[in-house]
Design a protein around this motif. Structure first.
Motif, PDB file in Angstrom:
ATOM      1  N   UNK A 216       0.841  -1.209   0.000  1.00 43.64           N
ATOM      2  CA  UNK A 216       0.000   0.000   0.000  1.00 43.64           C
ATOM      3  C   UNK A 216       0.869   1.249   0.000  1.00 43.64           C
ATOM      4  N   UNK A 217       1.889   1.264   0.863  1.00 38.96           N
ATOM      5  CA  UNK A 217       2.733   2.448   0.974  1.00 38.96           C
ATOM      6  C   UNK A 217       3.617   2.654  -0.252  1.00 38.96           C
ATOM      7  N   UNK A 218       3.708   1.634  -1.084  1.00 30.78           N
ATOM      8  CA  UNK A 218       4.475   1.770  -2.318  1.00 30.78           C
ATOM      9  C   UNK A 218       3.718   2.469  -3.429  1.00 30.78           C
ATOM     10  N   UNK A 270       2.309  12.386   3.746  1.00 29.60           N
ATOM     11  CA  UNK A 270       3.590  12.329   3.022  1.00 29.60           C
ATOM     12  C   UNK A 270       4.672  11.881   3.991  1.00 29.60           C
ATOM     13  N   UNK A 271       4.769  10.582   4.200  1.00 27.87           N
ATOM     14  CA  UNK A 271       5.651  10.041   5.216  1.00 27.87           C
ATOM     15  C   UNK A 271       7.128  10.114   4.853  1.00 27.87           C
ATOM     16  N   UNK A 272       7.424  10.564   3.656  1.00 30.72           N
ATOM     17  CA  UNK A 272       8.823  10.741   3.268  1.00 30.72           C
ATOM     18  C   UNK A 272       9.313  12.163   3.547  1.00 30.72           C
ATOM     19  N   UNK A 278       5.430  14.145  11.035  1.00 34.03           N
ATOM     20  CA  UNK A 278       4.928  14.812  12.242  1.00 34.03           C
ATOM     21  C   UNK A 278       3.405  14.818  12.265  1.00 34.03           C
ATOM     22  N   UNK A 279       2.789  15.163  11.138  1.00 36.68           N
ATOM     23  CA  UNK A 279       1.326  15.189  11.064  1.00 36.68           C
ATOM     24  C   UNK A 279       0.740  13.791  11.246  1.00 36.68           C
ATOM     25  N   UNK A 280       1.414  12.791  10.664  1.00 38.35           N
ATOM     26  CA  UNK A 280       0.926  11.419  10.778  1.00 38.35           C
ATOM     27  C   UNK A 280       0.986  10.927  12.215  1.00 38.35           C
ATOM     28  N   UNK A 281       2.071  11.254  12.923  1.00 38.88           N
ATOM     29  CA  UNK A 281       2.210  10.796  14.305  1.00 38.88           C
ATOM     30  C   UNK A 281       1.218  11.500  15.229  1.00 38.88           C
ATOM     31  N   UNK A 282       0.935  12.763  14.957  1.00 35.80           N
ATOM     32  CA  UNK A 282      -0.092  13.455  15.733  1.00 35.80           C
ATOM     33  C   UNK A 282      -1.445  12.783  15.530  1.00 35.80           C
ATOM     34  N   UNK A 283      -1.764  12.482  14.292  1.00 38.64           N
ATOM     35  CA  UNK A 283      -3.035  11.812  13.989  1.00 38.64           C
ATOM     36  C   UNK A 283      -3.069  10.416  14.618  1.00 38.64           C
ATOM     37  N   UNK A 284      -1.930   9.708  14.554  1.00 36.08           N
ATOM     38  CA  UNK A 284      -1.882   8.343  15.096  1.00 36.08           C
ATOM     39  C   UNK A 284      -2.134   8.326  16.598  1.00 36.08           C
ATOM     40  N   UNK A 285      -1.481   9.214  17.362  1.00 36.09           N
ATOM     41  CA  UNK A 285      -1.712   9.229  18.802  1.00 36.09           C
ATOM     42  C   UNK A 285      -3.157   9.590  19.117  1.00 36.09           C
ATOM     43  N   UNK A 286      -3.738  10.482  18.310  1.00 38.52           N
ATOM     44  CA  UNK A 286      -5.143  10.833  18.525  1.00 38.52           C
ATOM     45  C   UNK A 286      -6.047   9.627  18.274  1.00 38.52           C
TER      46      UNK A 286
END
Length: 442
Positions: A216-218, A270-272, A278-286
């Protein structure tokens, strides 16, 4: 086992410490330095009999009082790969189940994995070792310690059919998006909202084909954003059909759809790029906090939440993680959420490296003089815990200052970081020495 007489008291105090351990009176004229926090920490410290599950839990009763009426307790780990952090969690969970009415063990693993582990501990078929390996081979937790935890949970349920313990995964779905999530939504729609089925199936079809997280991430970012939009639309359509009396089937179908939306949303950052991460990790903890609170509210269970120290705490020490799960849970639950963190002085752990995904044992020596661990390890108990909220003022003042502290994630080297222990956790467990967890695979 904790060796409670390993050291003499650096500055002896008159009175009772911890669980009634008496110490000799202080010699005349030997006034403690005002800046030395060790005596104050010792007054708050409760020695641990052992970090292994089984046997007497008398030493954990003060922790039970510290937990109080909390409905969710976050229990961290200072590395992802140390034996004693796993076994202590197992021990604390058993105590909370048997003495405090807790019934769910939650972990920062995928919602799909949680469903499969929950089915197993409640009597489902399969070999626990194979199940752990299949679900956790790409995580830090493919360990014998995890097998032992699930084995105990299943044995407990066999003996207590009317009071089952549960397992919950509160994270996004990786390394795969389980087919049971799509099936759970579509089966409900087929039975109760059949006119909606063609559109739901259409939205989910391309996501089903990319169920493997790495595949998926590819895919290109724009495609991942479109798929996230598909999952959000499916969730919205389902929620719009809420029946007047929403039963369990609808509630669970919505949660499966929510998990699919959460996962595809994380994959669409955009994990690269640093900002995307940073945005992804904020969303993940939420989302982890949201799922945990949903489970607690839906089931009524008291929950032990297992995760890294960082994810169960209140303050973030790493700019890549703007706000942690523990802070989100405190926002939602107030004092019904309690955070417990770990520190350790020395020892070993399993970890990957920046160059390799192979898990290998790593070791660190005694903590340096400038660290939190150095002073915490001067307390005369090898292994102990304390309530930082009610610690003596000198201890709390010391614990409130940021100092270098080990908090090691999947890869090593990692950190160390400057952490303020008192504002980050409610309760602190300190271990003198840790050993590497028993990894079951590579």
């Amino acid at each position: 086992m904790a060796r409670t007489a390993r050291r003499t008291v650096p500055l002896a105090l008159a009175g009772t410490l911890g669980l009634g351990v008496l110490v000799a009176p202080q010699a005349a004229g030997a006034e403690p330095k005002a800046t030395d926090p060790v005596p104050a920490i010792e007054r708050a410290a409760h020695p641990l009999r052992s970090t292994d599950p089984g046997g007497s839990t008398k030493d954990l009763r003060p922790m039970g009082r510290m937990v109080g009426d909390a409905s969710v307790v976050g229990l961290g780990e200072a590395t992802h790969g140390s034996h004693e952090f796993f076994t202590m969690k197992d021990r604390v969970f058993r105590y909370l189940v048997e003495e405090k009415g807790f019934t769910t063990f939650a972990q920062e693993v995928s919602w799909t994995t949680g469903l499969r582990f929950d089915a197993y501990v409640r009597g489902g078929e399969g070999d626990v070792r194979e199940l752990v390996h299949e679900e956790l081979a790409k995580t830090p937790w493919d360990t014998q310690e995890y097998v032992d935890l699930l084995t105990w949970m299943r044995a407990y349920n066999d003996k207590h059919p009317d009071r089952q313990v549960r397992f919950m995964g509160n994270d996004l779905n990786y390394p795969e998006i389980g087919g049971e999530l799509f099936d759970g939504v579509e089966d409900y729609v087929r039975a109760h909202e059949p006119d909606l089925l063609p559109r739901i199936a259409e939205l989910y079809a391309p996501i089903r084909r990319l169920a493997d997280g790495d595949t998926y991430m590819g895919r290109p970012l724009e495609e991942r954003k479109k798929l996230a939009g598909n999952a959000r639309e499916a969730l919205k359509l389902l929620k719009q059909r809420q029946p007047s009396s929403a039963g369990g089937k609808f509630t669970w179908a919505v949660q499966h759809a929510r998990s699919l939306s959460q996962t595809t949303t994380v994959y669409a950052f955009a994990l690269d790029t640093p900002e995307g991460q940073k945005d992804a990790m904020l969303y993940r903890d939420r989302l982890m906090a949201q799922n945990t609170a949903w489970w607690q509210r839906r089931t009524g269970d008291k929950v032990l939440l297992s995760a890294h120290n960082a994810h169960v705490g209140y303050e973030s020490y790493d700019p890549r993680y703007p706000k942690m799960q523990g802070a989100f849970l405190r926002d939602r639950l107030g004092e019904r959420y309690v955070s417990i963190g770990f520190t350790f002085d020395r020892g070993s752990f399993m970890a990957q490296s920046a160059e390799s995904e192979v898990w290998k044992p790593r070791s660190v020596g005694a903590a340096a003089r400038s660290t939190n661990e150095y002073t915490l390890d001067k307390v005369r108990h090898d292994d102990y815990f304390l309530d930082v909220r009610t610690a003596p003022p000198a201890a709390r003042k010391w614990l409130s200052k940021g100092r270098t502290t080990r908090n090691i994630g999947t890869a090593y080297p990692d950190g160390p970081y400057k952490i303020r222990l008192a504002p980050t956790h409610d309760i602190l467990i300190h271990l003198h020495d840790v050993t590497a967890a028993h990894r079951r695979s590579q």
